[in-house]
Design an enzyme around this catalytic site. Sequence first.
Site, PDB file in Angstrom:
ATOM      1  N   LYS A 172       0.821  -1.222   0.000  1.00  0.00           N
ATOM      2  CA  LYS A 172       0.000   0.000   0.000  1.00  0.00           C
ATOM      3  C   LYS A 172       0.855   1.273   0.000  1.00  0.00           C
ATOM      4  O   LYS A 172       2.071   1.216   0.271  1.00  0.00           O
ATOM      5  CB  LYS A 172      -0.929  -0.033   1.209  1.00  0.00           C
ATOM      6  CG  LYS A 172      -1.954  -1.176   1.151  1.00  0.00           C
ATOM      7  CD  LYS A 172      -2.973  -1.056   2.269  1.00  0.00           C
ATOM      8  CE  LYS A 172      -3.999  -2.171   2.191  1.00  0.00           C
ATOM      9  NZ  LYS A 172      -5.063  -2.015   3.213  1.00  0.00           N
ATOM     10  N   TYR A 194     -12.560  -2.178  -3.905  1.00  0.00           N
ATOM     11  CA  TYR A 194     -13.060  -2.268  -2.525  1.00  0.00           C
ATOM     12  C   TYR A 194     -14.590  -2.200  -2.474  1.00  0.00           C
ATOM     13  O   TYR A 194     -15.145  -1.843  -1.427  1.00  0.00           O
ATOM     14  CB  TYR A 194     -12.439  -1.164  -1.676  1.00  0.00           C
ATOM     15  CG  TYR A 194     -11.035  -1.493  -1.183  1.00  0.00           C
ATOM     16  CD1 TYR A 194     -10.795  -2.614  -0.386  1.00  0.00           C
ATOM     17  CD2 TYR A 194      -9.951  -0.678  -1.486  1.00  0.00           C
ATOM     18  CE1 TYR A 194      -9.518  -2.919   0.085  1.00  0.00           C
ATOM     19  CE2 TYR A 194      -8.670  -0.976  -1.022  1.00  0.00           C
ATOM     20  CZ  TYR A 194      -8.469  -2.105  -0.235  1.00  0.00           C
ATOM     21  OH  TYR A 194      -7.210  -2.408   0.233  1.00  0.00           O
ATOM     22  N   PHE A 242     -15.591   3.681   6.594  1.00  0.00           N
ATOM     23  CA  PHE A 242     -14.212   4.015   6.215  1.00  0.00           C
ATOM     24  C   PHE A 242     -13.976   3.966   4.704  1.00  0.00           C
ATOM     25  O   PHE A 242     -12.865   4.200   4.251  1.00  0.00           O
ATOM     26  CB  PHE A 242     -13.223   3.088   6.934  1.00  0.00           C
ATOM     27  CG  PHE A 242     -13.444   1.605   6.708  1.00  0.00           C
ATOM     28  CD1 PHE A 242     -12.985   0.983   5.560  1.00  0.00           C
ATOM     29  CD2 PHE A 242     -14.102   0.842   7.661  1.00  0.00           C
ATOM     30  CE1 PHE A 242     -13.174  -0.373   5.349  1.00  0.00           C
ATOM     31  CE2 PHE A 242     -14.298  -0.525   7.466  1.00  0.00           C
ATOM     32  CZ  PHE A 242     -13.835  -1.132   6.297  1.00  0.00           C
ATOM     33  N   ARG A 295      -1.886 -14.221   4.560  1.00  0.00           N
ATOM     34  CA  ARG A 295      -2.558 -13.503   5.652  1.00  0.00           C
ATOM     35  C   ARG A 295      -1.818 -13.687   6.985  1.00  0.00           C
ATOM     36  O   ARG A 295      -1.784 -12.781   7.801  1.00  0.00           O
ATOM     37  CB  ARG A 295      -4.023 -13.921   5.727  1.00  0.00           C
ATOM     38  CG  ARG A 295      -4.785 -13.416   4.492  1.00  0.00           C
ATOM     39  CD  ARG A 295      -6.217 -13.871   4.449  1.00  0.00           C
ATOM     40  NE  ARG A 295      -7.048 -13.233   5.448  1.00  0.00           N
ATOM     41  CZ  ARG A 295      -7.555 -12.004   5.354  1.00  0.00           C
ATOM     42  NH1 ARG A 295      -7.280 -11.256   4.284  1.00  0.00           N
ATOM     43  NH2 ARG A 295      -8.325 -11.514   6.295  1.00  0.00           N
ATOM     44  N   THR A 308      -5.513  -7.123  10.466  1.00  0.00           N
ATOM     45  CA  THR A 308      -5.800  -5.848   9.787  1.00  0.00           C
ATOM     46  C   THR A 308      -5.356  -4.658  10.641  1.00  0.00           C
ATOM     47  O   THR A 308      -4.730  -3.726  10.141  1.00  0.00           O
ATOM     48  CB  THR A 308      -7.320  -5.735   9.513  1.00  0.00           C
ATOM     49  OG1 THR A 308      -7.721  -6.868   8.756  1.00  0.00           O
ATOM     50  CG2 THR A 308      -7.649  -4.460   8.754  1.00  0.00           C
ATOM     51  N   ARG A 330       2.392  -6.255   9.122  1.00  0.00           N
ATOM     52  CA  ARG A 330       1.646  -5.120   9.687  1.00  0.00           C
ATOM     53  C   ARG A 330       2.180  -4.721  11.064  1.00  0.00           C
ATOM     54  O   ARG A 330       2.221  -3.540  11.390  1.00  0.00           O
ATOM     55  CB  ARG A 330       0.163  -5.460   9.706  1.00  0.00           C
ATOM     56  CG  ARG A 330      -0.441  -5.379   8.287  1.00  0.00           C
ATOM     57  CD  ARG A 330      -1.775  -6.039   8.230  1.00  0.00           C
ATOM     58  NE  ARG A 330      -2.509  -5.727   6.993  1.00  0.00           N
ATOM     59  CZ  ARG A 330      -3.597  -6.383   6.623  1.00  0.00           C
ATOM     60  NH1 ARG A 330      -4.063  -7.383   7.358  1.00  0.00           N
ATOM     61  NH2 ARG A 330      -4.227  -6.046   5.503  1.00  0.00           N
ATOM     62  N   ASN A 379      -2.125   0.298   6.540  1.00  0.00           N
ATOM     63  CA  ASN A 379      -1.626  -0.946   7.156  1.00  0.00           C
ATOM     64  C   ASN A 379      -0.721  -1.753   6.217  1.00  0.00           C
ATOM     65  O   ASN A 379      -0.600  -2.960   6.333  1.00  0.00           O
ATOM     66  CB  ASN A 379      -2.787  -1.786   7.706  1.00  0.00           C
ATOM     67  CG  ASN A 379      -3.728  -2.281   6.632  1.00  0.00           C
ATOM     68  OD1 ASN A 379      -3.598  -1.913   5.468  1.00  0.00           O
ATOM     69  ND2 ASN A 379      -4.682  -3.117   7.010  1.00  0.00           N
ATOM     70  N   HIS A 436      -2.218  -5.516   1.615  1.00  0.00           N
ATOM     71  CA  HIS A 436      -3.527  -6.163   1.445  1.00  0.00           C
ATOM     72  C   HIS A 436      -3.291  -7.584   0.959  1.00  0.00           C
ATOM     73  O   HIS A 436      -2.368  -7.827   0.180  1.00  0.00           O
ATOM     74  CB  HIS A 436      -4.373  -5.419   0.401  1.00  0.00           C
ATOM     75  CG  HIS A 436      -5.556  -6.211  -0.068  1.00  0.00           C
ATOM     76  ND1 HIS A 436      -6.746  -6.214   0.624  1.00  0.00           N
ATOM     77  CD2 HIS A 436      -5.717  -7.060  -1.113  1.00  0.00           C
ATOM     78  CE1 HIS A 436      -7.592  -7.049   0.009  1.00  0.00           C
ATOM     79  NE2 HIS A 436      -6.993  -7.558  -1.057  1.00  0.00           N
ATOM     80  N   GLU A 441      -9.741 -10.812  -7.574  1.00  0.00           N
ATOM     81  CA  GLU A 441      -8.818  -9.687  -7.364  1.00  0.00           C
ATOM     82  C   GLU A 441      -7.620  -9.763  -8.321  1.00  0.00           C
ATOM     83  O   GLU A 441      -7.165  -8.733  -8.829  1.00  0.00           O
ATOM     84  CB  GLU A 441      -8.339  -9.671  -5.909  1.00  0.00           C
ATOM     85  CG  GLU A 441      -9.475  -9.325  -4.943  1.00  0.00           C
ATOM     86  CD  GLU A 441      -9.020  -9.221  -3.494  1.00  0.00           C
ATOM     87  OE1 GLU A 441      -7.824  -9.461  -3.201  1.00  0.00           O
ATOM     88  OE2 GLU A 441      -9.872  -8.890  -2.649  1.00  0.00           O
TER      89      GLU A 441
HETATM   90  P1  CMP Z   1      -7.516  -4.496   3.505  1.00  0.00           P
HETATM   91  O1  CMP Z   1      -7.039  -5.868   3.806  1.00  0.00           O
HETATM   92  O2  CMP Z   1      -6.919  -3.806   2.346  1.00  0.00           O
HETATM   93  O3  CMP Z   1      -9.119  -4.526   3.316  1.00  0.00           O
HETATM   94  C1  CMP Z   1      -9.942  -3.410   3.604  1.00  0.00           C
HETATM   95  C2  CMP Z   1      -9.196  -2.277   4.223  1.00  0.00           C
HETATM   96  O4  CMP Z   1      -9.968  -1.286   4.857  1.00  0.00           O
HETATM   97  C3  CMP Z   1      -8.324  -2.825   5.336  1.00  0.00           C
HETATM   98  O5  CMP Z   1      -7.268  -3.576   4.806  1.00  0.00           O
HETATM   99  C4  CMP Z   1      -7.925  -1.537   6.046  1.00  0.00           C
HETATM  100  O6  CMP Z   1      -6.767  -0.958   5.499  1.00  0.00           O
HETATM  101  C5  CMP Z   1      -9.084  -0.598   5.755  1.00  0.00           C
HETATM  102  N1  CMP Z   1      -9.786  -0.167   6.958  1.00  0.00           N
HETATM  103  C6  CMP Z   1      -9.857   1.102   7.382  1.00  0.00           C
HETATM  104  N2  CMP Z   1     -10.572   1.171   8.507  1.00  0.00           N
HETATM  105  C7  CMP Z   1     -10.979  -0.080   8.805  1.00  0.00           C
HETATM  106  C8  CMP Z   1     -11.756  -0.650   9.861  1.00  0.00           C
HETATM  107  N3  CMP Z   1     -12.270   0.113  10.842  1.00  0.00           N
HETATM  108  N4  CMP Z   1     -11.963  -1.974   9.853  1.00  0.00           N
HETATM  109  C9  CMP Z   1     -11.449  -2.744   8.847  1.00  0.00           C
HETATM  110  N5  CMP Z   1     -10.708  -2.247   7.829  1.00  0.00           N
HETATM  111  C10 CMP Z   1     -10.470  -0.931   7.810  1.00  0.00           C
END
Ligand code: CMP
Length: 140
Positions: free
Chosen positions: A11, A51, A59, A87, A93, A104, A114, A117, A128
């Site tokens: 990211k 997304y 968010f 993962r 996350t 992370r 973070n 992904h 994806e």
């Molecule tokens: P990712 O695995 O890219 O999938 C969705 C993304 O939303 C997640 O990582 C986070 O970077 C982002 N995100 C931002 N806020 C939140 C939240 N409150 N809960 C979960 N994902 C979030």
Amino acid sequence: MATERTLSIIKPDATRRNLTGKINAMLEEGGLRFVAQKRIKLDRERAERFYAVHKERPFFNDLCAFMTSGPVVVQVLEGDNAVARNREIMGATNPADANEGTIRKSFAESIEANSAHGSDSLENAAIEIACFFSDDEIVG
Ligand code: CMP
């Protein structure tokens, strides 16, 4: 164990801090192979499409703004149980919940910024991967 492919994205918070090589080393050391990779800039439409499952989440707007704020590296990883393995290597996350030694925990700035992904299922991995790569760009 089944050989799988999964989509990974490094990211903008990580590309900004020049962490692509360090993150890639963690993925390789974790047993995954890069079978495709490119550095791109997402536009708003592509970020929203990628997304789309989060469209109703509070968010969503900030997430799309963040993902278009700088370059990302999209990559296809291959290996045994690659979806779950990626993962594990990424960690939770929210970096506050991530295990020591994960991407992370090591690098993420926040739940949004973070650093990485990874697809959450084999079915989503195929969807994806197809967002970013044609078959002839993936070389196993
Ligand atoms: P990712 O695995 O890219 O999938 C969705 C993304 O939303 C997640 O990582 C986070 O970077 C982002 N995100 C931002 N806020 C939140 C939240 N409150 N809960 C979960 N994902 C979030």
